[in-house]
Design a protein around this motif. Structure first.
Motif, PDB file in Angstrom:
ATOM      1  N   PHE A  31     -25.192  89.013  81.322  1.00 23.95           N
ATOM      2  CA  PHE A  31     -25.659  89.457  82.629  1.00 23.95           C
ATOM      3  C   PHE A  31     -24.495  90.089  83.386  1.00 23.95           C
ATOM      4  O   PHE A  31     -23.430  89.488  83.501  1.00 23.95           O
ATOM      5  CB  PHE A  31     -26.186  88.273  83.450  1.00 23.95           C
ATOM      6  N   PHE A  32     -24.719  91.278  83.920  1.00 26.50           N
ATOM      7  CA  PHE A  32     -23.749  91.918  84.796  1.00 26.50           C
ATOM      8  C   PHE A  32     -24.343  91.878  86.193  1.00 26.50           C
ATOM      9  O   PHE A  32     -25.483  92.301  86.405  1.00 26.50           O
ATOM     10  CB  PHE A  32     -23.484  93.365  84.365  1.00 26.50           C
ATOM     11  N   TYR A  33     -23.575  91.330  87.133  1.00 26.30           N
ATOM     12  CA  TYR A  33     -24.095  91.143  88.478  1.00 26.30           C
ATOM     13  C   TYR A  33     -23.027  91.455  89.515  1.00 26.30           C
ATOM     14  O   TYR A  33     -21.831  91.378  89.243  1.00 26.30           O
ATOM     15  CB  TYR A  33     -24.611  89.711  88.671  1.00 26.30           C
ATOM     16  N   GLY A  34     -23.492  91.826  90.698  1.00 29.65           N
ATOM     17  CA  GLY A  34     -22.590  92.111  91.806  1.00 29.65           C
ATOM     18  C   GLY A  34     -22.209  90.824  92.510  1.00 29.65           C
ATOM     19  O   GLY A  34     -23.024  89.920  92.676  1.00 29.65           O
ATOM     20  N   MET A  35     -20.963  90.752  92.940  1.00 28.45           N
ATOM     21  CA  MET A  35     -20.502  89.609  93.721  1.00 28.45           C
ATOM     22  C   MET A  35     -21.198  89.646  95.086  1.00 28.45           C
ATOM     23  O   MET A  35     -21.368  90.719  95.659  1.00 28.45           O
ATOM     24  CB  MET A  35     -18.988  89.652  93.892  1.00 28.45           C
ATOM     25  N   LEU A  50     -18.369  94.150  89.733  1.00 30.22           N
ATOM     26  CA  LEU A  50     -19.263  93.541  88.751  1.00 30.22           C
ATOM     27  C   LEU A  50     -18.568  92.392  88.041  1.00 30.22           C
ATOM     28  O   LEU A  50     -17.388  92.466  87.711  1.00 30.22           O
ATOM     29  CB  LEU A  50     -19.718  94.565  87.712  1.00 30.22           C
ATOM     30  N   ASN A  51     -19.322  91.352  87.817  1.00 27.48           N
ATOM     31  CA  ASN A  51     -18.866  90.199  87.067  1.00 27.48           C
ATOM     32  C   ASN A  51     -19.849  90.007  85.921  1.00 27.48           C
ATOM     33  O   ASN A  51     -20.954  90.547  85.939  1.00 27.48           O
ATOM     34  CB  ASN A  51     -18.834  88.971  87.978  1.00 27.48           C
ATOM     35  N   SER A  52     -19.474  89.218  84.920  1.00 24.51           N
ATOM     36  CA  SER A  52     -20.405  88.997  83.803  1.00 24.51           C
ATOM     37  C   SER A  52     -20.584  87.504  83.556  1.00 24.51           C
ATOM     38  O   SER A  52     -19.714  86.690  83.855  1.00 24.51           O
ATOM     39  CB  SER A  52     -19.921  89.692  82.537  1.00 24.51           C
ATOM     40  N   PHE A  53     -21.743  87.176  83.001  1.00 26.81           N
ATOM     41  CA  PHE A  53     -22.114  85.807  82.678  1.00 26.81           C
ATOM     42  C   PHE A  53     -22.831  85.853  81.333  1.00 26.81           C
ATOM     43  O   PHE A  53     -23.728  86.674  81.133  1.00 26.81           O
ATOM     44  CB  PHE A  53     -23.044  85.251  83.771  1.00 26.81           C
ATOM     45  N   VAL A  54     -22.454  84.971  80.408  1.00 27.38           N
ATOM     46  CA  VAL A  54     -23.088  84.940  79.080  1.00 27.38           C
ATOM     47  C   VAL A  54     -24.005  83.735  79.006  1.00 27.38           C
ATOM     48  O   VAL A  54     -23.628  82.614  79.363  1.00 27.38           O
ATOM     49  CB  VAL A  54     -22.025  84.884  77.960  1.00 27.38           C
ATOM     50  N   TRP A  55     -25.233  83.963  78.535  1.00 28.44           N
ATOM     51  CA  TRP A  55     -26.269  82.940  78.424  1.00 28.44           C
ATOM     52  C   TRP A  55     -26.751  82.917  76.985  1.00 28.44           C
ATOM     53  O   TRP A  55     -26.934  83.969  76.364  1.00 28.44           O
ATOM     54  CB  TRP A  55     -27.411  83.312  79.369  1.00 28.44           C
TER      55      TRP A  55
END
Length: 89
Positions: free
Chosen positions: A20-24, A31-36
């Motif tokens: 997931f790439f999302y804005g702070m 952009l920050n990223s999160f792995v699921w």
């Protein structure tokens, strides 16, 4: 009652990995990223879409994009029933 990982794989589940790439929240242009990662069923991916809906409902960081991959851990040609075993020394 929850299924074990082996039971899930035998029923057609595969490992889905999403990034997931999302804005702070305070810095929307960063952009920050999160792995699921979760066992899910292709092609509908109900658990992935459930998580995306949760994200949009509960998490402040707006989603920019989602990249995902799905891999079946046990394919039809890879599993076979073994009825006997021979042991040498």
């Amino acid at each position: 009652m929850t299924m074990s990982e082996t039971e899930m794989m035998l029923k057609g589940y595969g490992l889905t990995t999403a990034e997931f790439f999302y804005g702070m929240p305070d810095y929307v242009h960063v952009l920050n990223s999160f792995v699921w990662q979760e066992y899910d069923v292709a092609p509908d991916h109900p658990r992935l879409f459930e998580f995306i809906e949760y994200w949009q409902r509960e998490i402040e960081g707006p989603l920019h994009s989602v990249r995902f991959n799905h891999r079946k851990m046990i394919a039809p040609g890879e599993w076979r029933n073994v009825v006997g075993e021979f042991t040498l020394h």
